[in-house]
Enzyme design. Structure first.
Site, PDB file in Angstrom:
ATOM      1  N   GLU A  64       0.823  -1.215   0.000  1.00 31.96           N
ATOM      2  CA  GLU A  64       0.000   0.000   0.000  1.00 31.96           C
ATOM      3  C   GLU A  64       0.857   1.265   0.000  1.00 31.96           C
ATOM      4  O   GLU A  64       2.093   1.212   0.056  1.00 31.96           O
ATOM      5  CB  GLU A  64      -0.941  -0.032   1.211  1.00 31.96           C
ATOM      6  N   GLU A  75      -2.005 -10.149  -5.988  1.00 36.60           N
ATOM      7  CA  GLU A  75      -2.017 -10.967  -7.208  1.00 36.60           C
ATOM      8  C   GLU A  75      -1.111 -10.366  -8.268  1.00 36.60           C
ATOM      9  O   GLU A  75      -0.329 -11.064  -8.927  1.00 36.60           O
ATOM     10  CB  GLU A  75      -3.441 -11.051  -7.785  1.00 36.60           C
TER      11      GLU A  75
HETATM   12  N1  THU Z   1      -6.196  -6.259  -2.390  1.00 38.74           N
HETATM   13  C1  THU Z   1      -5.424  -7.221  -2.959  1.00 38.74           C
HETATM   14  O1  THU Z   1      -4.221  -7.321  -2.683  1.00 38.74           O
HETATM   15  N2  THU Z   1      -6.016  -8.076  -3.828  1.00 38.74           N
HETATM   16  C2  THU Z   1      -7.329  -8.036  -4.187  1.00 38.74           C
HETATM   17  O2  THU Z   1      -7.735  -8.753  -5.089  1.00 38.74           O
HETATM   18  C3  THU Z   1      -8.242  -7.160  -3.466  1.00 38.74           C
HETATM   19  C4  THU Z   1      -7.593  -6.063  -2.696  1.00 38.74           C
HETATM   20  C5  THU Z   1      -5.577  -5.332  -1.443  1.00 38.74           C
HETATM   21  C6  THU Z   1      -5.408  -3.929  -1.957  1.00 38.74           C
HETATM   22  C7  THU Z   1      -5.371  -3.149  -0.663  1.00 38.74           C
HETATM   23  O3  THU Z   1      -4.031  -3.140  -0.175  1.00 38.74           O
HETATM   24  C8  THU Z   1      -6.205  -3.968   0.300  1.00 38.74           C
HETATM   25  O4  THU Z   1      -6.352  -5.237  -0.291  1.00 38.74           O
HETATM   26  C9  THU Z   1      -7.575  -3.388   0.579  1.00 38.74           C
HETATM   27  O5  THU Z   1      -8.250  -3.100  -0.593  1.00 38.74           O
END
Ligand code: THU
Length: 160
Positions: A64, A75
């Site tokens: 993030e 992913e």
């Molecule tokens: N996130 C993922 O890593 N993969 C997904 O398919 C859905 C969302 C992460 C992005 C962000 O850091 C956190 O989950 C909340 O949205």
């Protein structure tokens, strides 16, 4: 006029212990990637593991940023790492799981729309399906034979 119906099959497993060994190992690799997530803003930790045709397993976790929209999903981190380390090698499967200290993840984690598009691109490049193992913390696990099931009627490079 004609109507069409799009359906897909999925396999539902009670827990990681019930998965076939290769899928279980891949999901375990995704679980091991969870602590590598950098998710101080959402506290939603996501781990992904990609199985390549050459047998290598490449993992990724979400990453993030204080500028929220810049967050990278687990992913796509894993898929980009796999493509960088082993360019041109086919992706056989991807396992995804998540953990949130604020709330137990009781349902299989669905990849976001952007990740579905990226996984579709990789299926399209190799003209081969990518199996998806969608894990949860306390609930069931879904196994889909193709990422395209989650993104039917998708946009791909053939349109360009
Ligand atoms: N996130 C993922 O890593 N993969 C997904 O398919 C859905 C969302 C992460 C992005 C962000 O850091 C956190 O989950 C909340 O949205």
């Amino acid at each position: 006029m004609r109507k069409e119906t799009v359906t897909f099959d999925l396999s539902v497993y009670q827990s990681i212990d019930h998965l076939p060994e290769d899928f279980g190992n891949l999901l375990f690799a995704a679980i091991e990637a969870l602590p590598k997530a950098y998710a101080p803003y959402s506290t939603f930790y996501v781990g992904a593991a990609v199985l390549l045709q050459n047998g290598k397993v490449i993992t990724g976790a979400n990453f993030e940023n204080a500028s929220y929209p810049l967050a990278l999903c687990a992913e796509r981190v894993a898929l980009a790492a796999a493509a960088s380390q082993f360019p041109g090698v086919r992706v056989k499967a991807i396992a995804v799981t998540a953990k949130n200290p604020k709330k137990a993840i009781a349902k299989p984690i669905p990849p976001c729309g952007a990740c579905r598009q990226v996984i579709s691109e990789i299926e399209h490049i190799h003209k081969r399906n990518i199996r998806m193992i969608l894990g949860s913390e306390t609930g069931e696990i879904y196994v889909l034979d193709s990422a395209s099931y989650l993104l039917p009627f998708s946009f791909d490079g053939d349109f360009l």
